[in-house]
Write a protein that holds these residues in place. Structure first.
Motif, PDB file in Angstrom:
ATOM      1  N   VAL A   1      29.511  22.698  -2.451  1.00  0.00           N
ATOM      2  CA  VAL A   1      29.955  23.638  -1.428  1.00  0.00           C
ATOM      3  C   VAL A   1      30.435  22.836  -0.212  1.00  0.00           C
ATOM      4  CG1 VAL A   1      29.145  25.501   0.063  1.00  0.00           C
ATOM      5  CG2 VAL A   1      28.265  25.283  -2.259  1.00  0.00           C
ATOM      6  N   GLY A   2      31.546  23.248   0.388  1.00  0.00           N
ATOM      7  CA  GLY A   2      32.088  22.494   1.516  1.00  0.00           C
ATOM      8  C   GLY A   2      31.263  22.628   2.783  1.00  0.00           C
ATOM      9  N   PHE A   3      31.325  21.603   3.611  1.00  0.00           N
ATOM     10  CA  PHE A   3      30.666  21.657   4.919  1.00  0.00           C
ATOM     11  C   PHE A   3      31.558  22.408   5.903  1.00  0.00           C
ATOM     12  CE2 PHE A   3      28.829  18.068   2.790  1.00  0.00           C
ATOM     13  CZ  PHE A   3      27.503  18.067   3.199  1.00  0.00           C
ATOM     14  N   VAL A   4      30.933  23.047   6.882  1.00  0.00           N
ATOM     15  CA  VAL A   4      31.685  23.741   7.931  1.00  0.00           C
ATOM     16  C   VAL A   4      31.054  23.389   9.267  1.00  0.00           C
ATOM     17  CG1 VAL A   4      32.556  25.957   8.753  1.00  0.00           C
ATOM     18  CG2 VAL A   4      31.987  25.687   6.352  1.00  0.00           C
ATOM     19  N   ASP A   5      31.891  23.151  10.240  1.00  0.00           N
ATOM     20  CA  ASP A   5      31.400  22.821  11.577  1.00  0.00           C
ATOM     21  C   ASP A   5      30.690  24.025  12.196  1.00  0.00           C
ATOM     22  OD1 ASP A   5      30.931  21.431  13.840  1.00  0.00           O
ATOM     23  OD2 ASP A   5      32.955  21.672  14.663  1.00  0.00           O
ATOM     24  N   GLY A   6      29.751  23.745  13.069  1.00  0.00           N
ATOM     25  CA  GLY A   6      29.152  24.809  13.859  1.00  0.00           C
ATOM     26  C   GLY A   6      27.915  25.428  13.239  1.00  0.00           C
ATOM     27  N   VAL A   7      27.443  24.871  12.133  1.00  0.00           N
ATOM     28  CA  VAL A   7      26.175  25.341  11.573  1.00  0.00           C
ATOM     29  C   VAL A   7      25.127  24.332  12.035  1.00  0.00           C
ATOM     30  CG1 VAL A   7      24.920  25.904   9.470  1.00  0.00           C
ATOM     31  CG2 VAL A   7      27.372  26.296   9.600  1.00  0.00           C
ATOM     32  N   ALA A   8      24.143  24.821  12.771  1.00  0.00           N
ATOM     33  CA  ALA A   8      23.207  23.912  13.436  1.00  0.00           C
ATOM     34  C   ALA A   8      22.514  22.987  12.445  1.00  0.00           C
ATOM     35  CB  ALA A   8      22.159  24.734  14.175  1.00  0.00           C
ATOM     36  N   HIS A   9      22.148  21.840  12.955  1.00  0.00           N
ATOM     37  CA  HIS A   9      21.537  20.806  12.130  1.00  0.00           C
ATOM     38  C   HIS A   9      20.297  21.293  11.396  1.00  0.00           C
ATOM     39  CE1 HIS A   9      23.026  16.789  11.777  1.00  0.00           C
ATOM     40  NE2 HIS A   9      21.822  16.430  11.388  1.00  0.00           N
ATOM     41  N   GLY A  10      19.444  22.028  12.105  1.00  0.00           N
ATOM     42  CA  GLY A  10      18.218  22.543  11.504  1.00  0.00           C
ATOM     43  C   GLY A  10      18.538  23.445  10.328  1.00  0.00           C
ATOM     44  N   THR A  11      19.611  24.232  10.488  1.00  0.00           N
ATOM     45  CA  THR A  11      20.002  25.143   9.420  1.00  0.00           C
ATOM     46  C   THR A  11      20.555  24.360   8.245  1.00  0.00           C
ATOM     47  OG1 THR A  11      20.663  26.585  11.214  1.00  0.00           O
ATOM     48  CG2 THR A  11      21.259  27.279   9.016  1.00  0.00           C
ATOM     49  N   MET A  12      21.348  23.340   8.572  1.00  0.00           N
ATOM     50  CA  MET A  12      21.916  22.483   7.528  1.00  0.00           C
ATOM     51  C   MET A  12      20.817  21.872   6.657  1.00  0.00           C
ATOM     52  SD  MET A  12      25.122  22.331   7.216  1.00  0.00           S
ATOM     53  CE  MET A  12      24.965  21.067   5.964  1.00  0.00           C
ATOM     54  N   ALA A  13      19.676  21.590   7.294  1.00  0.00           N
ATOM     55  CA  ALA A  13      18.576  20.966   6.547  1.00  0.00           C
ATOM     56  C   ALA A  13      18.122  21.859   5.396  1.00  0.00           C
ATOM     57  CB  ALA A  13      17.413  20.669   7.480  1.00  0.00           C
ATOM     58  N   SER A  14      18.405  23.176   5.510  1.00  0.00           N
ATOM     59  CA  SER A  14      18.042  24.076   4.411  1.00  0.00           C
ATOM     60  C   SER A  14      18.893  23.807   3.172  1.00  0.00           C
ATOM     61  CB  SER A  14      18.270  25.527   4.811  1.00  0.00           C
ATOM     62  OG  SER A  14      17.610  25.811   6.001  1.00  0.00           O
ATOM     63  N   PHE A  15      20.061  23.215   3.359  1.00  0.00           N
ATOM     64  CA  PHE A  15      20.946  22.970   2.214  1.00  0.00           C
ATOM     65  C   PHE A  15      20.448  21.727   1.471  1.00  0.00           C
ATOM     66  CE2 PHE A  15      24.841  24.965   4.569  1.00  0.00           C
ATOM     67  CZ  PHE A  15      24.133  26.151   4.669  1.00  0.00           C
ATOM     68  N   ARG A  16      19.132  21.691   1.309  1.00  0.00           N
ATOM     69  CA  ARG A  16      18.486  20.489   0.819  1.00  0.00           C
ATOM     70  C   ARG A  16      18.915  20.092  -0.579  1.00  0.00           C
ATOM     71  NH1 ARG A  16      12.122  20.540   0.626  1.00  0.00           N
ATOM     72  NH2 ARG A  16      12.212  19.155  -1.179  1.00  0.00           N
ATOM     73  N   ALA A  17      18.986  21.085  -1.470  1.00  0.00           N
ATOM     74  CA  ALA A  17      19.311  20.768  -2.863  1.00  0.00           C
ATOM     75  C   ALA A  17      20.704  20.134  -2.947  1.00  0.00           C
ATOM     76  CB  ALA A  17      19.221  22.021  -3.719  1.00  0.00           C
TER      77      ALA A  17
END
Ligand SMILES: Nc1nc2c(ncn2[C@@H]2O[C@H](COP(=O)(O)OP(=O)(O)OP(=O)(O)O)[C@@H](O)[C@H]2O)c(=O)[nH]1
Ligand SMILES: [Mg+2]
Length: 460
Positions: A278-294
Motif C-alpha cells: 500500500v502506498g504511503f501518503v503524507d500527513g498521516v501522523a507518525h504514531g498512526t503510521m506505526a499501526s501499519f506494522r505488518a
C-alpha cells in the motif's frame, strides 16, 4: 465488519459508509505559500467524494478552526450554498479544532481532515479477509482522542452523558483486541517469510508513495522473466484505465492498492516473490503510521526493497515524498534499489535532476539519523508503461540480493540425480561437470537455498 464503536455525531462520521457521490468542500491553509490543493482533491476523488468548492488561505494555523475565523465563516456560507455534506481539510486538525469547525458549519456537515480521509479509505476499502487489521487499528487510534473530546464537551454542555463514556470504553476495548490480533498477524507473516526463504525464494518488496507506479511495475516484473517484454498498453489488467493519449492525462490515481499482494517471478534466474504494498501518503501522523506494522515489517525485512519513485513529479514534490516514505520505513535489513518510474513522461535532464535530488535527500536523511537512507543504491530510470529500463532494474535488484556459492564433488548415484533435480528447481545450479564415477556441482544463489542443496548432496 461489525463494529458498534463509532458514534453517530456529525463530527465523527461513520467510516464504514460508502462515500460515493458525497458533496464536499476542500479547505487548505499554508503559512508559506498559496496552498496547492491538487493532491488533496485527488485523494478526495479516490475516496469517492465530489468536490464542489474550495477555500484556501495563506496564514499561520488558527488554534480554534485551523483556518482563520473569517475564512472558516466563508466555508460555512459556501457549505450552505453548495449543499455540501463534508468539509475536507488538507492537514491535521486537533480534536478540539474538529469539534469547533463542526459546530460552526451547518448541521450535518462532517469535518474530515487529511489523516481521517486516508484512514477511512484504507480501513473501508481493505478486504477484511486479508486482515488489514492494521488499518482498522490505525483508524480507531485516530478516533479515540476525538471521541474523548466529544464526550468531554457533552459533559460540559448536557451534564454527564454516560453513553459518551460507554462509547469511549468500547473503543478502548476494541483497540486492545485489535492490538492482540495484529500481534498474531505480524508473527504469522514473519513466519511465512521465513518459510518462503527456506523454500528458496528471494523476497523483493515494492514500496513508495501512493501513485508512484508500484503495482504496474510489479506486474511488469512478474510478467516476464527478464523484466522486459512487450509494451503494456495500460488497459485491461486490474482495470487499469491509464490512457497515455488523454490531454493533460489524468493518469494519477492514488489509493490504487489497499492490501499487500505477492506474486512469484523469476528475476535473472532467481526465484523471487514480489510483494506489492500500500502506498504511503503524507500527513498521516507518525504514531498512526506505526499501526501499519505488518506492512512496514514486510518492507524492513525484505531481501531487497524496490523503492518506486514518480519521476514525473516536480523536484520539490519528489523530495518531500521520498522523505515521507524513508522516514516511515526508518531502517531496512537489506538494500534499497530506487526506480525513477514514469520515465516515459519526462526528458533526460529531468531524470538526471531526479537522481541528484534522490542522492541529496538521502544524504540529508542520513545526517538526521534515518538509517534506511544508507541502504539506497543508485536509482534506475524505468517505465512500467513501456518497459524501458526494467531489464536494468531487474539486474540491479538481482545484483543486490544475497548470494552464496559453493562447489561440491560427490560420487555419482541416483541420490545425486535427485539432489540435482531439487537444486535445479530452486535455481541454484551454476554449473555441473560429470566425471567418471563422480559429479562436480557448482551452486550459487540464495544462501539458505544453497545450504539446503549442499546438505542434500552430502546425504545423497
Ligand atoms: N506514464 C506512466 N504512467 C504510469 C507508469 N507507471 C504507472 N503509471 C500510472 O500511474 C498510475 C498509478 O500507478 P499504480 O501502479 O497504481 O501506482 P501505485 O504506486 O501502485 O499506487 P498506490 O497503489 O495508490 O500506492 C496509474 O494510472 C498507472 O497507469 C509509467 O511508467 N508511466
Ligand atoms: Mg498500487
Amino acid at each position: 465488519m461489525t463494529d458498534d464503536t463509532h458514534s453517530s455525531d456529525p463530527e465523527t462520521p461513520d467510516p464504514t459508509t460508502d462515500r460515493s457521490g458525497t458533496r464536499a468542500l476542500v479547505a487548505a491553509r499554508d503559512a508559506e505559500a498559496e496552498p496547492d490543493t491538487t493532491e488533496i482533491r485527488e485523494l478526495a476523488a479516490a475516496a469517492g467524494y465530489v468536490v464542489v468548492g474550495t477555500v484556501t488561505q495563506r496564514r499561520r494555523e488558527d488554534p480554534t478552526y485551523g483556518l482563520g475565523r473569517g475564512r472558516a465563516e466563508d466555508l460555512m456560507r459556501l457549505a450552505a450554498e453548495t449543499d455540501a455534506e463534508a468539509v475536507i481539510y488538507d492537514g491535521s486538525l486537533s480534536p478540539g479544532q474538529t469539534f469547533s469547525l463542526g459546530e460552526l458549519l451547518p448541521a450535518g456537515v462532517a469535518v474530515i481532515d487529511r489523516p481521517r480521509l486516508v484512514l477511512d479509505r484504507l480501513a473501508t476499502a481493505a478486504d477484511s479477509r486479508s486482515a488489514d487489521v492494521q488499518f482498522e487499528l490505525a483508524r480507531l487510534r485516530y478516533e479515540l482522542p476525538r471521541l474523548r473530546e466529544v464526550a468531554a464537551r457533552d459533559r460540559e454542555t448536557v451534564r454527564l452523558r454516560p453513553e459518551g463514556r460507554g462509547r469511549v470504553r468500547d473503543l478502548e476495548r476494541r483497540i486492545d483486541a485489535l492490538e492482540d490480533t495484529l500481534e498474531t498477524v505480524t508473527a504469522d507473516r514473519s513466519q511465512r517469510r521465513a518459510e518462503r526463504r527456506a523454500a528458496g525464494f528471494d523476497l523483493v518488496v515494492a514500496a513508495g508513495y501512493t501513485n508512484a507506479g508500484k503495482s504496474r511495475l510489479c506486474r511488469r516484473l512478474a510478467e516476464s522473466d527478464d523484466g522486459g517484454g512487450a509494451d503494456d498498453d495500460g488497459g485491461g489488467v486490474d482495470g487499469d484505465i491509464f490512457n497515455p493519449d488523454a490531454p493533460g492525462s489524468i493518469a494519477d490515481r492514488p489509493f490504487g492498492t489497499v492490501a499487500t499482494s505477492t506474486t512469484e517471478a523469476t528475476l535473472g534466474g532467481r526465484r523471487a516473490l514480489i510483494t506489492d504494498t500500500v502506498g504511503f501518503v503524507d500527513g498521516v501522523a507518525h504514531g498512526t503510521m506505526a499501526s501499519f506494522r505488518a506492512t512496514l515489517e514486510a518492507i524492513r525485512d525484505a531481501d531487497c526493497v524496490l523503492l518506486v519513485i514518480d519521476a514525473s513529479d516536480d523536484l520539490d514534490a519528489l523530495r518531500e515524498k521520498l522523505r515521507v516514505v524513508l522516514g516511515a520505513v526508518g531502517s531496512t535489513a537489506g538494500p534499497v534499489v530506487p526506480a525513477l518510474n514514469k520515465a516515459d513522461r519526462v526528458d533526460a535532464p529531468h531524470l538526471a535532476a531526479c537522481a541528484d535530488a534522490v542522492a541529496a535527500t538521502a544524504a540529508a536523511l542520513q545526517d538526521e539519523g534515518v538509517a534506511v537512507a544508507d541502504a539506497l543504491e543508485s536509482p534506475i530510470p524505468t517505465s512500467a508503461r513501456d518497459g524501458t529500463g526494467c531489464d536494468d532494474l531487474v539486474a540491479a535488484v538481482v545484483e543486490s540480493l544475497p548470494t552464496a556459492t559453493t562447489t561440491l564433488t560427490v560420487p555419482y548415484s541416483d541420490g545425486v540425480e535427485a539432489a540435482l533435480s531439487w537444486a535445479y528447481d530452486r535455481e541454484v545450479v551454476a554449473d555441473v561437470a560429470y566425471r567418471p564415477e563422480e559429479v562436480r556441482v557448482e551452486l550459487a544463489g540464495r544462501p539458505s537455498a544453497v545450504e539446503a542443496a549442499a546438505r542434500r548432496f552430502d546425504q545423497s
